[in-house]
Design an enzyme around this catalytic site. Structure first.
Site, mmCIF file in Angstrom:
data_model
loop_
_atom_site.group_PDB
_atom_site.id
_atom_site.type_symbol
_atom_site.label_atom_id
_atom_site.label_comp_id
_atom_site.label_asym_id
_atom_site.label_seq_id
_atom_site.Cartn_x
_atom_site.Cartn_y
_atom_site.Cartn_z
ATOM 1 N N ASP A 167 0.507 -1.427 0.026
ATOM 2 C CA ASP A 167 0.106 0.089 -0.118
ATOM 3 C C ASP A 167 0.820 1.150 0.032
ATOM 4 O O ASP A 167 2.027 1.196 0.479
ATOM 5 C CB ASP A 167 -0.896 -0.039 1.306
ATOM 6 C CG ASP A 167 -1.913 0.888 1.248
ATOM 7 O OD1 ASP A 167 -2.313 1.476 -0.099
ATOM 8 O OD2 ASP A 167 -2.791 1.185 2.388
ATOM 9 N N LEU A 204 10.470 -21.142 -3.997
ATOM 10 C CA LEU A 204 9.573 -20.191 -3.560
ATOM 11 C C LEU A 204 8.253 -19.985 -4.497
ATOM 12 O O LEU A 204 8.221 -20.084 -5.631
ATOM 13 C CB LEU A 204 10.327 -18.610 -3.558
ATOM 14 C CG LEU A 204 9.216 -17.647 -3.279
ATOM 15 C CD1 LEU A 204 8.996 -17.598 -1.743
ATOM 16 C CD2 LEU A 204 9.502 -16.177 -3.825
ATOM 17 N N HIS A 233 2.832 3.449 -8.735
ATOM 18 C CA HIS A 233 2.750 1.815 -9.002
ATOM 19 C C HIS A 233 3.907 1.058 -9.850
ATOM 20 O O HIS A 233 4.420 0.108 -9.415
ATOM 21 C CB HIS A 233 1.241 1.756 -10.181
ATOM 22 C CG HIS A 233 0.016 2.073 -9.311
ATOM 23 N ND1 HIS A 233 -0.145 1.692 -8.090
ATOM 24 C CD2 HIS A 233 -0.859 2.915 -9.667
ATOM 25 C CE1 HIS A 233 -1.299 2.053 -7.526
ATOM 26 N NE2 HIS A 233 -1.981 2.679 -8.621
HETATM 27 C C1 FPP Z 1 -2.045 0.314 -3.294
HETATM 28 O O1 FPP Z 1 -1.404 1.810 -3.504
HETATM 29 C C2 FPP Z 1 -1.383 -0.490 -4.274
HETATM 30 C C3 FPP Z 1 -2.240 -0.979 -5.305
HETATM 31 C C4 FPP Z 1 -3.618 -0.779 -5.311
HETATM 32 C C5 FPP Z 1 -1.715 -1.832 -6.370
HETATM 33 C C6 FPP Z 1 -0.420 -2.604 -5.997
HETATM 34 C C7 FPP Z 1 0.303 -2.723 -7.100
HETATM 35 C C8 FPP Z 1 1.775 -2.317 -7.348
HETATM 36 C C9 FPP Z 1 2.589 -2.580 -6.094
HETATM 37 C C10 FPP Z 1 2.364 -2.235 -8.715
HETATM 38 C C11 FPP Z 1 2.155 -3.409 -9.404
HETATM 39 C C12 FPP Z 1 2.939 -4.607 -9.022
HETATM 40 C C13 FPP Z 1 2.825 -5.919 -9.753
HETATM 41 C C14 FPP Z 1 3.593 -6.979 -8.998
HETATM 42 C C15 FPP Z 1 2.641 -5.663 -11.037
HETATM 43 P P1 FPP Z 1 -2.622 2.811 -3.547
HETATM 44 O O2 FPP Z 1 -2.698 3.177 -4.767
HETATM 45 O O3 FPP Z 1 -3.735 2.406 -2.849
HETATM 46 O O4 FPP Z 1 -1.826 3.959 -3.012
HETATM 47 P P2 FPP Z 1 -2.389 4.941 -1.835
HETATM 48 O O5 FPP Z 1 -3.300 4.236 -0.825
HETATM 49 O O6 FPP Z 1 -1.299 5.960 -1.333
HETATM 50 O O7 FPP Z 1 -3.349 5.721 -2.632
#
Ligand code: FPP
Length: 254
Positions: A28, A139, A45
């Site tokens: 997150d 893994l 991201h």
């Molecule tokens: C949360 O941050 C993250 C996500 C909803 C997506 C997770 C995606 C990644 C880590 C990138 C892609 C990963 C792979 C493995 C392809 P948020 O957008 O909710 O952040 P915020 O809470 O600060 O708005």
């Protein structure tokens, strides 16, 4: 020329007295990390994807059995279309670019979640990675995409009902073991360590069954800053936890 280079060297990893068998991570804070830098959310991201690669590698090097990364929840479909599309493209990029690393590191890849909702480009890359890594024995990397914990539980119940209808269930009663065998993580250890970045104190529909006795580690660090060293910090913290599993000193009794 072999398809995959297996000659690269591995980094040194610190020793731990005790390691979790299964680490699950709610990645997150990408959006806030990007906003702090005056950049669009997708910038966060993208950096988050790089951290997912680093952490996968680190867990492989540490000989951890399973790593589950929460990349996209069922609720994330509610985000603006442009962000969803960008995340889907990033997923494809991750799946294509990580295959060589997964073969090199003997990683077995699985996508967990509701596949019916995923675009064909993601499904194709998922299928290729799952099939190519199917015989790997290191893994287990579970990438949760279009994933919801409640939906996973309902899916397991429906599978059991279907087996009962077809007469393949030996008894009418089900137990925890039979239930767990119908989850996406069948055959893998339960989650020992649940990590959530960016300081939120929520479970967000993640691995609801598998985290029953997980130790929880929350850090204020945003996911794009969660480096291998941050993971070592979480593992050090886990090493010091006394796990009782509801008993008095279950560690000695197990
Ligand atoms: C949360 O941050 C993250 C996500 C909803 C997506 C997770 C995606 C990644 C880590 C990138 C892609 C990963 C792979 C493995 C392809 P948020 O957008 O909710 O952040 P915020 O809470 O600060 O708005």
């Amino acid at each position: 020329m072999p398809r995959f280079d297996t000659q690269k060297s591995k980094p040194e990893v610190p020793g731990f007295g005790r390691l979790p068998r299964h680490v699950a991570i709610i990645m997150d804070g990408n959006g806030r990390w990007a906003a702090d830098r005056g950049k669009p959310r997708i910038f966060g991201h993208r950096r988050g994807m790089e951290r997912a690669k680093d952490i996968t590698r680190a867990c492989g090097d540490l000989l951890i059995e399973s790593l589950t990364l929460y990349a996209f929840s069922l609720d994330n479909w509610k985000r603006p279309k442009a962000e969803v599309n960008a995340l889907m493209r990033l997923l494809v990029k991750f799946l294509n670019s990580e295959l060589e690393e997964m073969m090199y590191s003997n990683i077995r890849f699985r996508a967990i979640g509701e596949r019916g909702m995923l675009p064909e480009s993601v499904l194709e890359a998922v299928r290729e990675d799952e099939e190519t890594t199917a015989q790997n024995t290191g893994l287990n990397l579970n990438l949760a995409v279009s994933y919801g914990g409640r939906a996973e539980i309902i899916g397991a119940i429906n599978r059991l009902l279907e087996e009962q209808r077809q007469g393949s269930l030996l008894s009418g009663l089900i137990d925890e073991k039979m239930f767990a065998q119908r989850l996406y993580t069948a055959g893998q250890p339960e989650v020992d360590l649940l990590i959530r970045t960016s300081g939120e104190l929520r479970v967000s529909d993640f691995m609801l069954w598998q985290i029953a006795y997980a130790e929880i580690y929350i850090t204020d660090v945003y996911w794009p800053d969660f480096t291998r060293e941050e993971l070592y910090g979480a593992l050090k913290d886990f090493e010091g936890r006394e796990r009782r599993f509801g008993g008095i000193n279950a560690e000695k009794e197990r």
